[in-house]
Motif scaffolding. Structure first.
Motif, PDB file in Angstrom:
ATOM      1  N   ALA A  82     -80.984  17.673  45.230  1.00  0.00           N
ATOM      2  CA  ALA A  82     -80.622  17.886  46.622  1.00  0.00           C
ATOM      3  C   ALA A  82     -79.997  16.630  47.222  1.00  0.00           C
ATOM      4  CB  ALA A  82     -81.855  18.306  47.427  1.00  0.00           C
ATOM      5  N   LYS A  83     -80.570  15.469  46.883  1.00  0.00           N
ATOM      6  CA  LYS A  83     -80.022  14.213  47.377  1.00  0.00           C
ATOM      7  C   LYS A  83     -78.618  13.978  46.821  1.00  0.00           C
ATOM      8  CE  LYS A  83     -84.449  11.853  48.107  1.00  0.00           C
ATOM      9  NZ  LYS A  83     -85.323  10.740  47.692  1.00  0.00           N
ATOM     10  N   ALA A  84     -78.419  14.343  45.550  1.00  0.00           N
ATOM     11  CA  ALA A  84     -77.100  14.185  44.939  1.00  0.00           C
ATOM     12  C   ALA A  84     -76.077  15.078  45.643  1.00  0.00           C
ATOM     13  CB  ALA A  84     -77.164  14.519  43.454  1.00  0.00           C
TER      14      ALA A  84
ATOM     15  N   LEU B 164     -72.729  13.831  47.665  1.00  0.00           N
ATOM     16  CA  LEU B 164     -71.384  14.324  47.404  1.00  0.00           C
ATOM     17  C   LEU B 164     -70.766  14.895  48.677  1.00  0.00           C
ATOM     18  CD1 LEU B 164     -69.100  14.901  45.455  1.00  0.00           C
ATOM     19  CD2 LEU B 164     -70.233  17.033  44.814  1.00  0.00           C
ATOM     20  N   LYS B 165     -71.588  15.596  49.462  1.00  0.00           N
ATOM     21  CA  LYS B 165     -71.107  16.136  50.739  1.00  0.00           C
ATOM     22  C   LYS B 165     -70.678  15.006  51.666  1.00  0.00           C
ATOM     23  CE  LYS B 165     -72.550  19.193  54.519  1.00  0.00           C
ATOM     24  NZ  LYS B 165     -73.676  20.032  55.037  1.00  0.00           N
ATOM     25  N   LEU B 166     -71.466  13.943  51.705  1.00  0.00           N
ATOM     26  CA  LEU B 166     -71.120  12.789  52.529  1.00  0.00           C
ATOM     27  C   LEU B 166     -69.831  12.138  52.035  1.00  0.00           C
ATOM     28  CD1 LEU B 166     -71.759  10.748  54.739  1.00  0.00           C
ATOM     29  CD2 LEU B 166     -73.267   9.567  53.128  1.00  0.00           C
TER      30      LEU B 166
ATOM     31  N   ARG C 138     -79.398   4.578  55.478  1.00  0.00           N
ATOM     32  CA  ARG C 138     -79.726   4.556  54.043  1.00  0.00           C
ATOM     33  C   ARG C 138     -78.710   5.366  53.246  1.00  0.00           C
ATOM     34  NH1 ARG C 138     -85.302   4.690  55.861  1.00  0.00           N
ATOM     35  NH2 ARG C 138     -85.302   6.980  55.744  1.00  0.00           N
ATOM     36  N   MET C 139     -78.216   6.446  53.834  1.00  0.00           N
ATOM     37  CA  MET C 139     -77.229   7.277  53.134  1.00  0.00           C
ATOM     38  C   MET C 139     -75.918   6.519  52.948  1.00  0.00           C
ATOM     39  SD  MET C 139     -77.901  11.067  54.800  1.00  0.00           S
ATOM     40  CE  MET C 139     -76.712  11.885  53.725  1.00  0.00           C
ATOM     41  N   THR C 140     -75.528   5.697  53.921  1.00  0.00           N
ATOM     42  CA  THR C 140     -74.293   4.926  53.754  1.00  0.00           C
ATOM     43  C   THR C 140     -74.458   3.851  52.684  1.00  0.00           C
ATOM     44  OG1 THR C 140     -74.903   3.388  55.538  1.00  0.00           O
ATOM     45  CG2 THR C 140     -73.605   5.335  56.146  1.00  0.00           C
ATOM     46  N   VAL C 141     -75.656   3.283  52.568  1.00  0.00           N
ATOM     47  CA  VAL C 141     -75.925   2.301  51.500  1.00  0.00           C
ATOM     48  C   VAL C 141     -75.796   2.979  50.136  1.00  0.00           C
ATOM     49  CG1 VAL C 141     -77.684   0.829  50.459  1.00  0.00           C
ATOM     50  CG2 VAL C 141     -77.401   0.865  52.953  1.00  0.00           C
ATOM     51  N   ALA C 142     -76.357   4.197  50.019  1.00  0.00           N
ATOM     52  CA  ALA C 142     -76.259   4.945  48.759  1.00  0.00           C
ATOM     53  C   ALA C 142     -74.810   5.321  48.473  1.00  0.00           C
ATOM     54  CB  ALA C 142     -77.127   6.203  48.839  1.00  0.00           C
ATOM     55  N   LEU C 143     -74.045   5.632  49.522  1.00  0.00           N
ATOM     56  CA  LEU C 143     -72.634   5.990  49.355  1.00  0.00           C
ATOM     57  C   LEU C 143     -71.858   4.807  48.784  1.00  0.00           C
ATOM     58  CD1 LEU C 143     -70.477   8.214  49.983  1.00  0.00           C
ATOM     59  CD2 LEU C 143     -70.056   6.982  52.122  1.00  0.00           C
TER      60      LEU C 143
END
Length: 334
Positions: free
Chosen positions: A8-10, A14-16, A44-49
């Protein structure tokens, strides 16, 4: 459970990434709105991006908001369409065809061909099988029912004139006329419903005259002229469409509408959206009041008939008179 959460996180990542390929990129506020998360989670999502896609380019705009951008080519190999997306595209084409919007259907069909051409051969067969199963389940291909008649030439001309926008010369017959007459109109939009109406200004009328509605099936011919024009200031097709119950709008009829559904029909009526501006209120006896503002009394009558004696018109008085004596007992509700 952990694998499911990771997947789900992946998907979210990808959506982001796809959101970040937009020309304007993506901001923290947009991430919060899209994913329904808090500001800290968006960070946190931008760091992962940035970790997953080194091509990510953070940039501070003039509004002092940071936005993240990714070149589209960086994620293009990951964007294989799903069977659900392909089926939705095919369904959209069929719906446009059914609505008589041939030009728009042709445009989406061309886009569909481009998308399918990018699918690797090894994945195409599996997707085709899944898509066929979904389309068969949806049943749109064999759905019966009335729809407005029209010609592809007229539909194409209307579509082309709206893109310009360009003036349109039409041969049009009103109900009170035996033969069609020619007029030049300035198209502003198209209303879809039981009938299709071209919303346009008659250039032979004063500029202050209200926009008129032309039934598309009564347009016998249409020619796009080379003359462009300015859309009337303040015109918005969505707001204009909300003035009517269906696809017809009449300023003289526009006003408060109140319907009362019986206690037996109330649970069923509660699952309907009769108009975008509606509000609902449950009465002590279990009946349901539905209120909205609109015109189009005749189209309201057509719909109200399907509810039989399960609905009562409280307002307007004119509509109450139109339906009086025509209610029937039906074994089933719409």
């Amino acid at each position: 459970m952990e694998n499911r959460m990771s997947f789900a996180k992946a998907q979210d990542l990808l959506k982001l990434a796809m959101m970040a390929t937009r020309r304007s990129g993506v901001s923290l506020e947009e991430i919060v709105e899209e994913f329904g998360c808090v500001h800290r989670s968006a960070q946190r999502m931008t760091v992962a991006l940035e970790a997953a896609f080194p091509q990510t380019e953070p940039e501070d705009g003039d509004d002092r908001k940071r936005r993240w951008r990714i070149p589209a080519r960086a994620i293009a190999p990951l964007l294989l369409p799903s069977a659900e997306e392909l089926a939705a595209m095919t369904t959209a084409i069929r719906q446009l065809d059914a609505a008589g919007m041939a030009a728009e259907a042709a445009t989406v069909r061309q886009m569909e061909r481009k998308v399918r051409a990018l699918i690797p051969a090894h994945a195409g067969t599996r997707l085709a099988v899944d898509e066929e199963a979904l389309l068969e389940a949806l049943g749109h291909a064999a759905r019966p029912g009335p729809r407005p008649a029209g010609t592809s030439e007229v539909d194409s001309a209307i579509s082309e004139s709206l893109k310009g926008p360009f003036l349109l010369r039409i041969s049009y017959r009103r109900r009170t006329q035996d033969k069609p007459t020619e007029r030049v109109v300035a198209p502003h939009g198209l209303l879809l419903g039981v009938r299709r109406y071209l919303v346009a200004r008659d250039t032979a009328k004063p500029a202050t005259a209200p926009l008129r509605h032309y039934r598309v099936e009564e347009i016998y011919s249409a020619e796009v002229l080379d003359t462009s024009f300015e859309i009337d200031p303040g015109f918005n097709i969505r707001e204009h469409s909300e003035k009517g119950f269906g696809s017809f709008e009449n300023a003289a009829e526009h006003g408060d509408v109140i319907w009362r559904f019986s206690p037996d029909a109330a649970p069923h009526a509660r699952r309907f959206v009769f108009h975008p501006t509606q509000s609902v209120e449950e009465e002590p006896d279990g009946s349901l009041l539905v209120r909205f503002k609109a015109s189009g009394h005749l189209e309201m009558c057509w719909h109200l008939y399907s509810w039989g004696k399960s609905v009562e018109v409280l307002q307007p008085a004119r509509l109450r008179e139109m339906v009086h004596g025509h209610q029937r007992e039906f074994e089933a509700l719409p």
